[in-house]
Design an enzyme around this catalytic site. Structure first.
Site, PDB file in Angstrom:
ATOM      1  N   HIS A   1      -4.067   4.537   6.464  1.00  0.00           N
ATOM      2  CA  HIS A   1      -2.925   3.972   5.732  1.00  0.00           C
ATOM      3  C   HIS A   1      -1.606   4.340   6.405  1.00  0.00           C
ATOM      4  CE1 HIS A   1      -5.578   3.103   2.256  1.00  0.00           C
ATOM      5  NE2 HIS A   1      -6.209   4.188   2.686  1.00  0.00           N
TER       6      HIS A   1
ATOM      7  N   ASP B   1       0.848  -1.205   0.000  1.00  0.00           N
ATOM      8  CA  ASP B   1       0.000   0.000   0.000  1.00  0.00           C
ATOM      9  C   ASP B   1       0.883   1.255   0.000  1.00  0.00           C
ATOM     10  OD1 ASP B   1      -1.706   2.101   0.670  1.00  0.00           O
ATOM     11  OD2 ASP B   1      -2.419   1.212   2.548  1.00  0.00           O
TER      12      ASP B   1
HETATM   13 ZN   LIG Z   1      -7.933   1.057  -0.557  1.00  0.00          ZN
HETATM   14 ZN   LIG Z   2      -9.337   0.608   2.659  1.00  0.00          ZN
END
Ligand SMILES: [Zn+2]
Ligand SMILES: [Zn+2]
Length: 650
Positions: A448, A269
């Site tokens: 995130h 990510d």
């Molecule tokens: Zn995502």
């Molecule tokens: Zn997500």
């Protein structure tokens, strides 16, 4: 429109850069209006995106040759092929496929919201031409978590990917809810996997395990894929979260164990790879809520994403502490809360929840209203409350409004408009961006991992190869830098585009091939039936309006009869533009005079010419490019009634 062009024609990523601009040159303007199927086809030729990044797998050399795929290639049995069909160079529509021999698995089936360049399009999904061609190979679909950028395309894509679907419990529940309204003919087969038991399933050549990660929704997971050439890990969306609001913390120990076994490739990510430091934890927001709830004299109206289930739990906790009743408003908010409560992820004290229409009457200023619309979405609950459109709640002075989110991308302006409206109605507004002047604590944190966290995860997993996913090109590149800082060799890092195929053996990785990729527009219930052409028309109509020219001509002589009619919509006000309209009539008459009268009337060709001439005149006079639609009516001027013969030529 012929049959060929009425088929879905997904745009390629390369096209986005070449989109004709509404205010461009005359050539561009023509192209915008050109109903030439060939031109559209050419524009859809997949191009190799510009990628001269030092992480492009070719030492920064732009790749120009694309090896065409040879079926049953001799060595294809021994290589693992990894290709993202969405989520690279963009935010949203995440999807990655892994192929080994005769087996393919698909990770995530995301969608992406349309932007202002795609009027009338609801959302965008990945082009899965390659998967459809290799349908027989698809053995499974694995979903990392229940956010729309990972499941939003399910209703359209799952029927085309006929394979069992795997995911954690809450993920599968979100997915089932997501596809409910699609009424699919064949119900997908779902298999719930328990990440906490380190459960594994064999899907063709792939052995799959889910590992729990921290994120803003319960049961988010990384996917561990053991393949004949080595182990691949897709992190899914993640952040470290030692003290999660819902469920157990991220299973870092398990990831370290798998790292010890050896990891060939990490798909990570990239969202916050450009943000220094570590992601603040979700629970740090709780004291801010307590403080602001304490300050509020009247009602509290608080807004966040319906999919931020963990945040919803924090708000419930704060309302309980403040001794206030709580109502949920907004379709997606109600649906997600219902699901979360039913499955036991969201905990609500008994008697605390009330219907909003009852609450506002009985509780008055003691209410907390949790609603959607924190991005300023015009049709969402909060905007409707601000404009007085909501059936049960209208913003009044003494209300406290808390926006517990940051505006995403292009939403800054509409959030600004929303706050304006809220303040006009006298509300006290708290936003994540104004915490310093409000003297409040943190009102939002990202789901995130920030840069330092990404680095730490890389050093825990220690992959041989790194392919940053889930982010723009810049985010992917920043992620690549973090990879180098944490011991991944530069030549082993791949910043790629959707459609690029990374081929791996146990000790080598290279990217030489591309598969079709791009975006399919979803318009209402139709998939892929909005073409470039339609979109260009909508953009032209939206920005510059349209002008219809109706000319009545004599069927035999082709002579223009009377003065041409000019109808304008969204371009200029007719009454105030008499001079311009006069010039147009003049130009149209001249066009008719210039026409070669010696040959039979080719009205199709003439209309194109007329369109261009009128367009050029309008552009010269107004610097705008409305859509020009010429209509030629053929009539028999010798017949007594002077009626058009047959349908007008449109
Ligand atoms: Zn995502
Ligand atoms: Zn997500």
């Amino acid at each position: 429109m012929d049959k060929e062009t009425s088929k879905p024609q997904p745009k390629t990523a390369g096209d986005q850069r070449r989109r004709p601009n509404g205010n461009g040159s005359a050539k561009n303007r023509r192209r915008q209006q050109q109903a030439n199927p060939m031109a559209v086809r050419l524009m859809n030729q997949p191009a190799i995106p510009v990628n001269k990044s030092q992480f492009n797998g070719a030492s920064g050399e732009q790749r120009t040759q694309v090896k065409s795929r040879v079926a049953n290639q001799a060595d294809s049995q021994t290589r693992l092929r990894v290709m993202s069909l969405g989520g690279l160079g963009e935010i949203g529509k995440n999807m990655t496929a892994l192929e080994y021999g005769d087996d393919i698995i698909v990770l995530d089936v995301g969608s992406k919201f349309a932007d202002e360049n795609q009027p009338g399009v609801d959302h965008l999904i990945p082009d899965i031409t390659y998967l459809e061609k290799n349908k027989h190979k698809i053995k499974g679909v694995i979903i990392t978590h229940g956010h729309m950028d990972h499941i939003g395309g399910a209703g359209y894509l799952l029927p085309k990917l006929p394979a069992p679907i795997y995911g954690s419990r809450f993920t599968i529940a979100m997915l089932e809810k997501q596809i409910e309204e699609f009424k699919l003919q064949v119900q997908p087969r779902f298999t719930i996997m328990d990440p906490d038991k380190h459960e594994r399933v064999q899907i063709g050549a792939f052995n799959i395990e889910l590992v729990r990660v921290g994120h803003s929704i319960p049961d988010a997971t990384a996917v561990v894929i053991r393949t004949p050439v080595g182990t691949v890990i897709d992190t899914g969306d993640w952040r470290f979260e030692p003290n999660p609001i819902i469920g157990p913390p991220m299973d870092i120990d398990r990831l370290r164990e798998i790292g010890d076994e050896g990891v060939l490739l990490l798909l990570g990510d990239s969202t916050n790879a450009a943000r220094a430091g570590q992601t603040p934890e979700e629970h740090l927001i709780a004291p801010t809520f307590d403080d602001l709830f304490d300050r509020a004299n009247g009602r509290i109206i608080i807004s966040t994403f319906a999919s931020s289930v963990n945040r919803v739990q924090l708000i419930i906790n704060a309302a309980e502490k403040a001794g206030r009743k709580l109502a949920f408003v907004g379709r997606s908010m109600l649906a997600n809360v219902e699901l979360g409560v039913k499955l036991g992820y969201i905990k609500v004290p008994p008697g605390m929840i009330t219907r909003v229409q009852d609450g506002v009457k009985q509780e008055g200023d003691k209410m907390v209203i949790l609603c959607t619309g924190s991005q300023g979405e015009v049709n969402a609950a909060l905007s409707r409350m601000a404009t007085g459109d909501h059936p049960h709640v209208k913003i009044k002075s003494n209300d406290t409004v808390i926006l517990t989110s940051n505006p995403i991308g292009g939403n800054i302006v509409q959030v600004g408009d929303l706050v304006d409206q809220l303040m006009r109605e006298g509300a006290k507004v708290y936003q994540a961006g104004t915490q310093a002047i409000d003297g409040s604590g943190m009102l939002h944190t990202s789901g995130h991992a920030f840069r330092d966290d990404i680095g730490e995860l890389i050093s825990i997993i220690r992959p041989k190869f790194l392919m940053p996913i889930h982010g723009t090109f810049a985010m992917q590149t920043r992620h690549a830098e973090v990879g180098i800082e944490n011991g991944v060799k530069k030549e082993n890092i791949f910043v790629l585009d959707i459609g690029d195929v990374l081929e791996l053996t146990a000790d080598k990785a290279e990217c030489k091939e591309r598969v079709p990729s791009g975006v399919v527009f979803v318009d209402g219930a139709g998939v892929g039936d909005v073409e470039n052409l339609v979109l260009r028309d909508r953009m032209t109509l939206g920005s510059d309006g349209m002008v219809v020219v109706v000319a009545v001509v004599d069927k035999r002589s082709g002579r223009l009869l009377g003065s041409p009619d000019i109808i304008s919509r969204g371009f200029v006000h007719m009454k105030e533009s008499e001079e311009l309209i006069g010039r147009m009539r003049q130009e149209i008459r001249k066009s008719f005079e210039r026409r070669d009268k010696g040959r039979p009337a080719d009205w199709q060709r003439f209309k194109l010419q007329l369109r261009d001439e009128v367009s050029d005149l309008l552009y010269a006079k107004t610097k705008r490019s409305p859509m020009v639609l010429p209509v030629v009516h053929e009539v028999d001027s010798r017949s007594s009634k002077n009626q058009p013969s047959g349908a007008p030529q449109q």
